[in-house]
Design a protein around this motif. Structure first.
Motif, PDB file in Angstrom:
ATOM      1  N   ALA A 121      12.329  12.048  26.853  1.00 43.73           N
ATOM      2  CA  ALA A 121      10.943  11.572  26.710  1.00 43.73           C
ATOM      3  C   ALA A 121      10.594  10.584  27.806  1.00 43.73           C
ATOM      4  O   ALA A 121       9.488  10.616  28.365  1.00 43.73           O
ATOM      5  N   MET A 126       6.681  10.719  28.693  1.00 44.60           N
ATOM      6  CA  MET A 126       6.001  11.117  27.462  1.00 44.60           C
ATOM      7  C   MET A 126       5.648   9.907  26.601  1.00 44.60           C
ATOM      8  O   MET A 126       5.740   9.945  25.372  1.00 44.60           O
ATOM      9  N   ILE A 129       3.333   9.916  23.418  1.00 42.71           N
ATOM     10  CA  ILE A 129       3.779  10.288  22.073  1.00 42.71           C
ATOM     11  C   ILE A 129       3.657   9.103  21.120  1.00 42.71           C
ATOM     12  O   ILE A 129       3.382   9.282  19.925  1.00 42.71           O
TER      13      ILE A 129
END
Length: 559
Positions: A121, A126, A129
């Motif tokens: 991630a 990311m 998220i």
């Protein structure tokens, strides 16, 4: 004058970069404060997960090292955390007997999987998220977790035998054994809770949890734990983390993967909140790198035979309030806990279990944000209901199921807010060329034969139907009266294929009804690119896209 060239970021221990001797003293003091706060918390959290207390120390040691080496936040404290521990403890208890070798191996393997997900991630940036969970859902989630903590620790505080199973089995057992409550255990548990609560309100820098544990231990020693009928922690093996792969079979991995995703999502959310809240003068934190730091921390925890770890907002706050300026504070605390784990565990044997329950009772009340629920009730009943529903689901269902539904509810809530968007009329503000949404608080002007309308959301398949229906209704009502329809598009930041088809249809219907159609203030670069890519600009005509509503009217309605 040119600014000095920035120094390249270190590949590791970035959060130590730029530490000066002047700041070192504050970091050392903050590290000592952090160790005093972390020691009782790590023991209690390991107990909460049905794990040996020394694993709480191991988790803190390797998590602190891993995050200091690969994270970006200069103050964040990583280690065993009571937010995620009830989630994985309840799930692992359905796969192996609590405390068994298989249970410990599953916990370690879970930490490795969580670490892998977090590293990926972070590597793929990311950090978005973390924004999938809305504040009401987070509030309800934490409240539900706090209920689980209270129920799981009630036997320790009441002096009853340890319970197991789901929340209903635990409550049934508490009811059945209610006649055997030990007043001494209750006094110890509530006394520790009250002491920590008072100390926290005076100053977060006060190691009130450690002081309360010491006081409870000394009191039991003086009065006699056996005479009081109070259970003690017992012998804690001395040692330091030694890397090894957890002894699990391949069939365990599919059963762990879904749980690892949920744990990683919660860690991402809490890490982002913690990093942003305590960034200080360092500017915007690098959340992606912090995910990598927590990923490495979890991987090392798994290799050390421990369990998943997380960022801790309270411990991070203690570091900041104690004058910590870098991860030197975290590494100082790591060294202190390492020395205790290696040489000082004998002093832990006499700690009353009820005292550890009091520590966790304090943690439970700290994450049950009554003020946040009160504010939601006063400002938005619908989102208060969302928080309450999330809390009920987390408390009533297996925690991993409740978390999954909570994530779904948060996403559904976000989708619902987008789908509620409708085309709205715009008016010119008197004495200006500014067109603004019509409001009962201000009287605006309209232009004869012109409809100016706006849509204050991204245009997508979620709301394309309502957008199309609203504009076609307005076009039908204005047939024979309107000469021009202007879409004020400053809030349209994105357009997808479904919405583009709806907009092209609206343009065609308007022109078939004898009206011209224009788009004004299409400011989003992504939306403008979509106009070209999806054929909207071709259907509309490039000369019908204007930087302002007023220019569109002057050009097309006043010829």
């Amino acid at each position: 004058m040119q600014s000095p060239k920035a120094r390249p970021a270190w590949p590791v221990f970035q959060a130590l970069q730029g530490v000066t001797m002047a700041e070192l003293g504050g970091d050392l003091i903050a590290g000592a404060t952090l160790a005093a706060i972390a020691i009782p918390e790590q023991i209690a959290t390991a107990q909460l997960g049905g794990l040996p207390p020394q694993l709480g120390f191991f988790a803190f040691i390797v998590a602190g090292l891993g995050f200091a080496a690969f994270g970006s936040s200069r103050r964040l404290s990583a280690g065993a955390d009571s937010t995620i521990t009830p989630i994985f403890a309840g799930s692992l208890a359905g796969m192996a007997s609590v405390g068994s070798a298989h249970y410990l191996a599953l916990a370690a393997a879970l930490a490795l999987l969580v670490g892998l997900i977090l590293v990926l991630a972070g590597a793929f940036k990311m950090d978005w998220i973390a924004d999938l969970l809305s504040r009401p859902v987070i509030t309800g989630f934490l409240a539900g977790i706090s209920i689980h903590i209270v129920i799981s620790q009630a036997p320790a505080i009441l002096g009853l035998s340890e319970g197991s199973g789901d929340v209903y089995h635990r409550l049934a057992r508490l009811w059945a054994e209610a006649g055997g409550v030990n007043p001494a255990a209750v006094a110890i548990g509530l006394g520790v809770f009250a002491t920590i609560l008072l100390g926290e309100r005076v100053s977060a820098r006060i190691p009130s949890a450690l002081a309360a544990l010491v006081a409870a231990t000394l009191a039991c020693g003086a009065l006699g734990a056996d005479r009081l009928g109070v259970r003690l922690l017992g012998a804690v093996p001395a040692g330091v983390p030694a890397p090894a792969l957890p002894a699990i079979v391949f069939d365990d991995l599919p059963r762990l993967f879904g749980l690892a995703v949920l744990i990683a999502l919660v860690v991402m959310m809490q890490t982002a909140v913690t990093s942003r809240s305590f960034a200080g003068e360092d500017g915007d934190p690098d959340i992606g790198r912090d995910y990598v730091g927590l990923g490495v921390a979890n991987a090392l925890s798994g290799l050390a035979g421990a369990f998943p770890v997380n960022a801790s907002p309270p411990r991070t706050a203690a570091v900041a309030e104690s004058g910590g300026r870098s991860q030197v504070a975290g590494l100082t605390a790591v060294l202190a806990v390492l020395l205790l784990a290696a040489f000082g565990t004998k002093v832990l044997a006499a700690i009353p279990v009820a005292a550890l329950g009091g520590v966790l009772l304090f943690v439970a009340q700290r994450i049950f944000h009554v003020g946040e629920l009160r504010e939601l009730w006063g400002r938005t009943r619908a989102e208060f209901g969302l928080a309450l529903l999330t809390m009920a689901l987390i408390a009533a269902l297996p925690i991993q199921t409740g978390v999954a539904i909570g994530v779904f509810l948060s996403l559904a809530h976000g989708v619902f807010t987008v789908t509620r968007a409708q085309p709205i009329p715009f008016e010119r503000m008197p004495g200006s060329t500014v067109w603004w949404p019509a409001s009962p608080h201000a009287t605006g002007e309209t232009e004869t034969g012109v409809l100016v309308t706006g849509f204050q959301a991204p245009l997508s398949f979620l709301n394309a139907h309502d957008f199309r229906r609203g504009l076609l209704s307005a076009i039908e009502e204005g047939r024979g009266r309107l000469r021009l329809v202007v879409l004020e598009a400053s809030s349209v930041v994105e357009i997808d294929f479904t919405a583009s088809a709806a907009l092209i249809e609206v343009i065609g219907k308007a022109r078939a009804a004898g009206m011209d159609f224009a788009v004004a203030r299409l400011e989003s670069v992504r939306a403008r690119a979509a106009f070209d890519r999806l054929g909207i600009a071709e259907a509309l005509g490039a000369d019908h896209i204007f930087p302002s509503v007023e220019q569109a009217i002057r050009t097309l309605a006043r010829d």
